[in-house]
Structure formats: C-alpha cells, structure tokens
Design an enzyme around this catalytic site. Structure first.
Site, PDB file in Angstrom:
ATOM      1  N   ALA A 160      44.525  42.366  23.957  1.00  0.00           N
ATOM      2  CA  ALA A 160      43.607  43.434  23.554  1.00  0.00           C
ATOM      3  C   ALA A 160      43.785  43.841  22.088  1.00  0.00           C
ATOM      4  CB  ALA A 160      43.808  44.632  24.464  1.00  0.00           C
TER       5      ALA A 160
ATOM      6  N   PHE B 126      44.952  48.702  25.941  1.00  0.00           N
ATOM      7  CA  PHE B 126      45.457  49.466  27.075  1.00  0.00           C
ATOM      8  C   PHE B 126      46.594  50.390  26.686  1.00  0.00           C
ATOM      9  CE2 PHE B 126      44.238  46.924  31.110  1.00  0.00           C
ATOM     10  CZ  PHE B 126      43.141  47.742  31.266  1.00  0.00           C
TER      11      PHE B 126
ATOM     12  N   GLN C 197      43.628  36.986  27.064  1.00  0.00           N
ATOM     13  CA  GLN C 197      43.656  37.933  28.186  1.00  0.00           C
ATOM     14  C   GLN C 197      42.444  38.840  28.079  1.00  0.00           C
ATOM     15  OE1 GLN C 197      47.946  39.491  28.789  1.00  0.00           O
ATOM     16  NE2 GLN C 197      47.874  38.867  26.668  1.00  0.00           N
TER      17      GLN C 197
ATOM     18  N   ILE D 145      38.494  40.115  27.834  1.00  0.00           N
ATOM     19  CA  ILE D 145      37.313  39.850  28.652  1.00  0.00           C
ATOM     20  C   ILE D 145      36.059  40.148  27.842  1.00  0.00           C
ATOM     21  CG2 ILE D 145      38.501  40.324  30.830  1.00  0.00           C
ATOM     22  CD1 ILE D 145      37.441  43.201  30.646  1.00  0.00           C
TER      23      ILE D 145
ATOM     24  N   HIS E 108      42.082  36.289  32.297  1.00  0.00           N
ATOM     25  CA  HIS E 108      41.753  37.503  33.053  1.00  0.00           C
ATOM     26  C   HIS E 108      40.251  37.649  33.287  1.00  0.00           C
ATOM     27  CE1 HIS E 108      45.869  39.451  31.947  1.00  0.00           C
ATOM     28  NE2 HIS E 108      45.963  38.582  32.923  1.00  0.00           N
TER      29      HIS E 108
ATOM     30  N   CYS F  83      30.610  37.740  44.157  1.00  0.00           N
ATOM     31  CA  CYS F  83      30.968  38.178  45.508  1.00  0.00           C
ATOM     32  C   CYS F  83      32.415  37.747  45.754  1.00  0.00           C
ATOM     33  CB  CYS F  83      30.054  37.535  46.550  1.00  0.00           C
ATOM     34  SG  CYS F  83      30.668  37.744  48.240  1.00  0.00           S
TER      35      CYS F  83
ATOM     36  N   CYS G 235      26.835  41.652  48.705  1.00  0.00           N
ATOM     37  CA  CYS G 235      26.372  40.275  48.532  1.00  0.00           C
ATOM     38  C   CYS G 235      25.125  40.014  49.374  1.00  0.00           C
ATOM     39  CB  CYS G 235      27.464  39.303  48.923  1.00  0.00           C
ATOM     40  SG  CYS G 235      26.941  37.593  48.813  1.00  0.00           S
TER      41      CYS G 235
ATOM     42  N   CYS H  70      26.328  37.032  52.056  1.00  0.00           N
ATOM     43  CA  CYS H  70      27.297  37.256  53.139  1.00  0.00           C
ATOM     44  C   CYS H  70      27.643  38.721  53.365  1.00  0.00           C
ATOM     45  CB  CYS H  70      28.559  36.451  52.872  1.00  0.00           C
ATOM     46  SG  CYS H  70      29.577  37.131  51.561  1.00  0.00           S
TER      47      CYS H  70
ATOM     48  N   SER I 242      50.979  43.060  24.332  1.00  0.00           N
ATOM     49  CA  SER I 242      52.258  43.716  24.608  1.00  0.00           C
ATOM     50  C   SER I 242      53.164  42.801  25.437  1.00  0.00           C
ATOM     51  CB  SER I 242      52.015  45.028  25.346  1.00  0.00           C
ATOM     52  OG  SER I 242      51.311  44.777  26.545  1.00  0.00           O
TER      53      SER I 242
HETATM   54  P1  NAD Z   1      47.976  45.769  25.618  1.00  0.00           P
HETATM   55  O1  NAD Z   1      47.089  46.938  25.407  1.00  0.00           O
HETATM   56  O2  NAD Z   1      49.027  45.844  26.639  1.00  0.00           O
HETATM   57  O3  NAD Z   1      48.706  45.433  24.232  1.00  0.00           O
HETATM   58  C1  NAD Z   1      48.012  45.356  23.027  1.00  0.00           C
HETATM   59  C2  NAD Z   1      49.060  45.247  21.926  1.00  0.00           C
HETATM   60  O4  NAD Z   1      48.373  45.049  20.683  1.00  0.00           O
HETATM   61  C3  NAD Z   1      49.916  46.498  21.773  1.00  0.00           C
HETATM   62  O5  NAD Z   1      51.283  46.141  21.855  1.00  0.00           O
HETATM   63  C4  NAD Z   1      49.545  47.050  20.372  1.00  0.00           C
HETATM   64  O6  NAD Z   1      50.669  47.510  19.674  1.00  0.00           O
HETATM   65  C5  NAD Z   1      48.980  45.827  19.680  1.00  0.00           C
HETATM   66  N1  NAD Z   1      47.922  46.131  18.704  1.00  0.00           N
HETATM   67  C6  NAD Z   1      46.782  46.840  18.889  1.00  0.00           C
HETATM   68  N2  NAD Z   1      45.998  46.816  17.791  1.00  0.00           N
HETATM   69  C7  NAD Z   1      46.687  46.084  16.858  1.00  0.00           C
HETATM   70  C8  NAD Z   1      46.431  45.704  15.514  1.00  0.00           C
HETATM   71  N3  NAD Z   1      45.295  46.059  14.901  1.00  0.00           N
HETATM   72  N4  NAD Z   1      47.374  44.965  14.861  1.00  0.00           N
HETATM   73  C9  NAD Z   1      48.537  44.621  15.472  1.00  0.00           C
HETATM   74  N5  NAD Z   1      48.826  44.928  16.748  1.00  0.00           N
HETATM   75  C10 NAD Z   1      47.917  45.654  17.433  1.00  0.00           C
HETATM   76  O7  NAD Z   1      47.047  44.510  25.797  1.00  0.00           O
HETATM   77  P2  NAD Z   1      47.307  43.131  26.553  1.00  0.00           P
HETATM   78  O8  NAD Z   1      48.685  42.636  26.321  1.00  0.00           O
HETATM   79  O9  NAD Z   1      46.156  42.278  26.199  1.00  0.00           O
HETATM   80  O10 NAD Z   1      47.206  43.517  28.098  1.00  0.00           O
HETATM   81  C11 NAD Z   1      46.182  44.380  28.559  1.00  0.00           C
HETATM   82  C12 NAD Z   1      45.234  43.774  29.594  1.00  0.00           C
HETATM   83  O11 NAD Z   1      44.064  44.564  29.582  1.00  0.00           O
HETATM   84  C13 NAD Z   1      44.775  42.394  29.252  1.00  0.00           C
HETATM   85  O12 NAD Z   1      45.243  41.566  30.215  1.00  0.00           O
HETATM   86  C14 NAD Z   1      43.240  42.440  29.256  1.00  0.00           C
HETATM   87  O13 NAD Z   1      42.758  41.744  30.396  1.00  0.00           O
HETATM   88  C15 NAD Z   1      42.849  43.852  29.436  1.00  0.00           C
HETATM   89  N6  NAD Z   1      42.099  44.449  28.292  1.00  0.00           N
HETATM   90  C16 NAD Z   1      41.188  43.718  27.594  1.00  0.00           C
HETATM   91  C17 NAD Z   1      40.492  44.271  26.505  1.00  0.00           C
HETATM   92  C18 NAD Z   1      39.498  43.405  25.755  1.00  0.00           C
HETATM   93  O14 NAD Z   1      38.925  42.494  26.339  1.00  0.00           O
HETATM   94  N7  NAD Z   1      39.296  43.635  24.464  1.00  0.00           N
HETATM   95  C19 NAD Z   1      40.739  45.589  26.142  1.00  0.00           C
HETATM   96  C20 NAD Z   1      41.675  46.345  26.893  1.00  0.00           C
HETATM   97  C21 NAD Z   1      42.346  45.756  27.971  1.00  0.00           C
HETATM   98 ZN    ZN Z   2      28.957  36.665  49.403  1.00  0.00          ZN
END
Ligand code: NAD
Ligand code: ZN
Length: 248
Positions: free
Chosen positions: A24, A35, A101, A103, A121, A129, A154, A157, A196
């Site tokens: 993220a 997150f 990770q 989306i 993810h 469904c 759905c 089903c 993270s």
């Molecule tokens: P996380 O929020 O756990 O960690 C994000 C990390 O990025 C943090 O440690 C933070 O310090 C760092 N960070 C944020 N902005 C930064 C920047 N500009 N420069 C340097 N570092 C920066 O995210 P994760 O590890 O991806 O896990 C969260 C889960 O949530 C993922 O599996 C994902 O599926 C989902 N998610 C996705 C999105 C998206 O699609 N953009 C957004 C939020 C959550």
């Molecule tokens: Zn179905």
C-alpha cells in the site's frame, strides 16, 4: 548523491531479473491511504475478517458501504513517480514482474502489462460468487445495494457475492501464489517497496527470493520484520527515491 542511493543504483545496474514486491505504501502518494500508517485505514476501519463477512449480514453491508465509499478515491487515483519509475525499469527489460498486495490497479495504469503483474490479494474492480465463482460486475451490485442496502446474491446458485479481493482469514489465490513463487525464485534482485511486511503469507515471498539467491532490497518509511535479512534497507520516501534512482 547519497551513498544508499548509489548503492541501490549499482544493484539495479548489475541486475537482469528484478522482481518488485509492492504494498500500500507505493500508492499513498497517489492519495490512497495505506493500512498501518498514522491516519491510515486501519485506525478508521478495522478490517472485516472473512469469517465475519460470511457469518454476518451486517458485516457484509458494512463491507459494501466501505467499498462504495472508497470508489471515488480509487477511480480518481493516478500512478505516481514511484509507479512510473518501476514502469521504466520494466520497459528497458530489467524488471520482469511486479508482485503486488495492492488492489488498486495502478501498476497496470503505469503501463505494465497485466500478464506481468501478480495480484496476490486480488482486485477490487469486480466481484465474484464465493460458491460458483461466477463473475459479477460492480454496477449490478451497486444498483441493488443503493436500493435499501440490499445484499447481492448469485443469480446462478444463490451464493454470497464479494469483491474479488482477498480478506484477512480468506484463502490465498492458488494460481497467483504459484506465479509469485516462480517469480521470486527466478529473481536476481527482489525489491520490496512500501510494505510493512506483516501480512502473511504474502510476506513469506521476499524470503523465498532471498533463499533462492536474490539480493533483497527493502524501501519503506518504517522498519519491517525482514530488515535483518535484507542486503540493503532504505528508510525513505518512495516516489523521490525511485525517481532519483531511475535517472541515474
Ligand atoms: P501497510 O499499510 O501494512 O504498510 C504500508 C507501508 O508503507 C508502511 O510501513 C508505511 O510506513 C509505508 N509507506 C507509506 N507511504 C510511504 C511512502 N510514501 N514512502 C515510503 N514508505 C511509505 O500495507 P501492506 O504491507 O501493503 O499491507 C496492507 C494490505 O492492505 C495489503 O495486503 C493490501 O491488500 C491492502 N491495501 C491495499 C491498498 C491499495 O491497493 N492501494 C491500500 C490499503 C490497503
Ligand atoms: Zn454462484
């Protein structure tokens, strides 16, 4: 130029099969909250666990409410300097695969082919469904939901419909995890960006790369549990760092 940036530039120069692993953090500069940062989604909306989604209609309603509330942010978001720097590494043939990770679809929007992106993810641009896996457009769900928050069912089903993302407690997609593992094993430089690294099993993937001979680099504002295994750790902002290195 700072030493860490020079070190990163040298590692990239000497690599032929870079695999990026993004979280993220790469999308915060596009206006999508992560997150776990202060003010991130975790503080406002504790994630809804998969078992809760299955067992509670109210949890399903809340999950659709959040999805549709987040949609205007997601649909407006554009790739930032970090996404574009990775895209340029891809187009010169140095980077083969992005495992993400996220989306949000921003790697695709930066010009990387969908077939070279592994979304471990899932994806939030359509729904499925949970029983027969029939694909459902969000427009259909939204139309129903906007009418008295009616939950989608759905049409084949009668099963529960959910966005095609993987929730906490939900099984990982088998094919994507296989592709991620193949990419990790073949990488000579495995580059973690903006994660993270506390969400498993996704966070195992960098270790698979390391155990199979890749150099491991972690670029993240905050420390991660895998920093001790990394060959280079950069606690810096993503956009400016990747932009600087891509120009070197
Ligand atoms: P996380 O929020 O756990 O960690 C994000 C990390 O990025 C943090 O440690 C933070 O310090 C760092 N960070 C944020 N902005 C930064 C920047 N500009 N420069 C340097 N570092 C920066 O995210 P994760 O590890 O991806 O896990 C969260 C889960 O949530 C993922 O599996 C994902 O599926 C989902 N998610 C996705 C999105 C998206 O699609 N953009 C957004 C939020 C959550
Ligand atoms: Zn179905």
């Amino acid at each position: 130029m700072e030493t860490v940036l020079n070190e990163l530039a040298k590692l990239i120069e000497n690599s032929k099969r870079i695999v990026a692993f993004t979280g993220a953090g790469i999308s915060t500069e596009s206006g999508i909250p992560d997150f776990r940062s202060p003010g991130g989604l975790w503080e406002k909306n504790k994630p809804i666990d998969f078992s809760e989604f299955l067992s509670s209609e109210e949890a399903r309603r809340e999950s659709w409410r959040r999805k549709f509330a987040m949609d205007p942010v997601l649909s407006k978001a554009k790739p930032n300097a970090g996404h574009f720097a990775l895209s340029s590494l891809y187009h010169i043939g140095k980077m083969k695969t992005v495992i993400t990770q996220n989306i949000d679809g921003l790697h695709q929007a930066s010009g990387i082919s969908d077939s070279d992106i592994v979304e471990v993810h899932g994806n939030t641009t359509y729904a499925k469904c949970l029983d027969c896996h029939d694909r459902v457009t969000l427009k259909t769900v939204r139309e129903k939901f906007e009418h008295n928050e009616q939950l989608p069912e759905c049409r084949i089903c009668g099963g529960i419909i959910k966005t095609a993302t993987i929730s906490f407690g939900q099984a990982m997609p088998i094919e994507e995890m296989r592709r991620a593992e193949v990419a990790a094993i073949s990488a000579d430089l495995f580059f973690v960006i903006g994660s993270s690294l506390v969400v498993y099993p996704a966070a195992d993937i960098p270790l698979i790369a390391k155990q199979n001979g890749a150099t491991l680099v972690i670029l993240n504002r905050e420390p991660t549990p895998l920093d001790d295994y990394a060959d280079l750790v950069l606690r810096r902002e993503i956009g400016e760092t990747l932009e600087a290195v891509a120009k070197m």
